[in-house]
Design a protein around this motif. Structure first.
Motif, PDB file in Angstrom:
ATOM      1  N   VAL A  56       0.838  -0.530   0.185  1.00 33.29           N
ATOM      2  CA  VAL A  56      -0.129  -0.350   0.526  1.00 33.29           C
ATOM      3  C   VAL A  56       0.577   0.657   0.410  1.00 33.29           C
ATOM      4  CG1 VAL A  56      -1.912   1.404   1.068  1.00 33.29           C
ATOM      5  CG2 VAL A  56      -1.873  -1.600   0.984  1.00 33.29           C
ATOM      6  N   ARG A  57       0.102   2.582  -0.802  1.00 35.57           N
ATOM      7  CA  ARG A  57       1.679   3.517  -0.925  1.00 35.57           C
ATOM      8  C   ARG A  57       1.397   3.738   0.403  1.00 35.57           C
ATOM      9  NH1 ARG A  57      -0.716   6.220  -6.393  1.00 35.57           N
ATOM     10  NH2 ARG A  57      -0.731   4.094  -7.655  1.00 35.57           N
ATOM     11  N   GLU A  58       0.093   4.260   1.208  1.00 31.27           N
ATOM     12  CA  GLU A  58       0.581   4.516   1.997  1.00 31.27           C
ATOM     13  C   GLU A  58      -0.276   3.729   2.998  1.00 31.27           C
ATOM     14  OE1 GLU A  58      -1.367   8.458   1.560  1.00 31.27           O
ATOM     15  OE2 GLU A  58      -0.250   9.430   0.016  1.00 31.27           O
ATOM     16  N   PRO A  59       0.592   3.329   3.713  1.00 34.81           N
ATOM     17  CA  PRO A  59      -0.003   2.655   5.014  1.00 34.81           C
ATOM     18  C   PRO A  59      -0.236   3.044   6.077  1.00 34.81           C
ATOM     19  CG  PRO A  59       2.327   2.009   4.379  1.00 34.81           C
ATOM     20  CD  PRO A  59       2.049   3.266   3.381  1.00 34.81           C
ATOM     21  N   ARG A  60      -1.231   2.905   6.663  1.00 31.72           N
ATOM     22  CA  ARG A  60      -1.951   3.222   8.154  1.00 31.72           C
ATOM     23  C   ARG A  60      -0.283   2.421   9.157  1.00 31.72           C
ATOM     24  NH1 ARG A  60      -8.376   1.605   7.388  1.00 31.72           N
ATOM     25  NH2 ARG A  60      -8.427   3.337   6.843  1.00 31.72           N
ATOM     26  N   LEU A  61       0.524   3.266   9.782  1.00 32.57           N
ATOM     27  CA  LEU A  61       1.982   2.562  10.792  1.00 32.57           C
ATOM     28  C   LEU A  61       1.718   2.414  11.695  1.00 32.57           C
ATOM     29  CD1 LEU A  61       4.653   5.239   9.046  1.00 32.57           C
ATOM     30  CD2 LEU A  61       4.282   2.182   8.430  1.00 32.57           C
ATOM     31  N   THR A 118       9.927  -2.518   6.521  1.00 28.75           N
ATOM     32  CA  THR A 118       8.829  -2.506   4.744  1.00 28.75           C
ATOM     33  C   THR A 118       9.853  -3.588   4.149  1.00 28.75           C
ATOM     34  OG1 THR A 118       7.785  -0.983   5.343  1.00 28.75           O
ATOM     35  CG2 THR A 118       7.327  -1.788   3.045  1.00 28.75           C
ATOM     36  N   ASP A 137      -5.042   1.145  -3.313  1.00 25.97           N
ATOM     37  CA  ASP A 137      -4.805   1.881  -4.616  1.00 25.97           C
ATOM     38  C   ASP A 137      -5.355   0.983  -6.030  1.00 25.97           C
ATOM     39  OD1 ASP A 137      -3.097   2.963  -3.195  1.00 25.97           O
ATOM     40  OD2 ASP A 137      -1.546   1.249  -2.362  1.00 25.97           O
ATOM     41  N   ARG A 167     -10.608   3.438   1.464  1.00 28.60           N
ATOM     42  CA  ARG A 167      -9.861   2.263   1.787  1.00 28.60           C
ATOM     43  C   ARG A 167     -11.698   3.187   3.156  1.00 28.60           C
ATOM     44  NH1 ARG A 167      -4.622   2.867   4.471  1.00 28.60           N
ATOM     45  NH2 ARG A 167      -3.910   4.369   3.000  1.00 28.60           N
TER      46      ARG A 167
END
Ligand code: NAP
Length: 250
Positions: A41-46, A53, A162, A178
């Motif tokens: 995922v480009r902007e993951p929930r970290l 990663t 994405d 999402r």
């Protein structure tokens, strides 16, 4: 003063449960956690705490990583459909002689009024879906959408976080979104797009369950793709609390 012993944990993630567990472990003494994400995922929930990663490079790479990083225990909290990393983790843990637990939320439960058609895998879903309608909601995430590319007749609403990279069926609309989603929003979406059938993985969990409630109310058929199996003899817990208890027991 004597040092408190610390358990070094590799937490294989990419799920809400993994993030919750990372948060709980960060708040406790006695654990040093590295969360691992595939990087899809480009902007993951970290998750909270240390994060790495990217793939490990198969079983050998993961075994080496466990040993090089002095990992004491592994929690596989990956998505129920992430079968390759789950299998790799089980073998690597055995090779490195480290304990592993698989955190798997339960699948969804079919109610009497549900019109579900259970299929064993994506291919089977692609085979049956055109018999169920001409306007299909494909809600299986980004991966696996390519399996439906050969279907020329039906129109697909494809929803993912994405954009998919695989070829898509020729007649489609791509909806990037999402979860979590509400029942009201899912019902409105099904009505607006005049959806006749849904395809979903049996991911389980509350985040994406609303589509099933909406489908039930609208009496729409749902193609439910069964989960891949877990490694033989796997040690499984269904909740974050279960994983926490397992770790505390080590
Ligand atoms: P997969 O098919 O089981 O894994 C393919 C490869 O990706 C693995 O062999 C591994 O590469 C790498 N990988 C996967 N998860 C990893 C992790 N947590 N940390 C480091 N490397 C990882 O997995 P997938 O279905 O592509 O899913 C990828 C990630 O997305 C998973 O972490 C999963 O929790 C999350 N996810 C998946 C789905 C789904 O429907 N499949 C849905 C939501 C979230 P190497 O062999 O190089 O180590």
């Amino acid at each position: 003063m004597p040092c408190e012993p610390v358990l070094k944990v590799l937490l294989l993630g990419g799920t809400r449960e993994a993030r919750t567990l990372a948060t709980l472990l960060a708040a406790r003494g006695g654990f040093q956690v590295v969360s691992s994400l595939a990087g899809r995922v480009r902007e993951p929930r970290l998750p909270e705490g240390r994060v790495r990663t990217g793939g490990f490079g198969g079983v050998d790479g993961l075994t080496g990583w466990l040993l090089d990083n002095g990992i004491d225990a592994i929690v596989d909290a990956t998505h129920p459909f992430a079968a390759a990393i789950t299998d790799n983790a089980a073998i690597a843990a055995e090779t490195a002689r480290r304990p592993i637990v698989h955190l798997r939320r339960p699948g969804w439960t079919q109610l009497p009024s549900d019109r579900w058609l259970r299929v064993p895998a994506l291919d089977a879903a692609a085979t049956v879906v055109s018999e169920l309608g001409e306007r299909i909601f494909l809600t299986i995430g980004r991966q696996g959408v390519g399996t439906f590319a050969r279907l020329l007749e039906p129109w697909f609403l494809i929803r993912s976080i994405d954009p998919p990279t695989a070829p898509l069926p020729p007649r489609h609309e791509l909806l990037l979104a999402r979860g979590p989603f509400t029942v009201a929003a899912e019902t409105a979406l099904l009505n607006e797009r005049r959806i006749e059938a849904l395809v979903t993985k049996d991911s389980g969990g509350e985040q994406t369950e609303a589509k099933l409630t909406a489908a039930r109310t609208l009496e729409l058929p749902v193609v439910m793709i069964d989960r891949p199996g877990l490694p033989a003899g796997a040690n499984i817990v269904e909740t974050v609390a279960g994983a926490l208890a397992w770790l505390r027991g080590l």
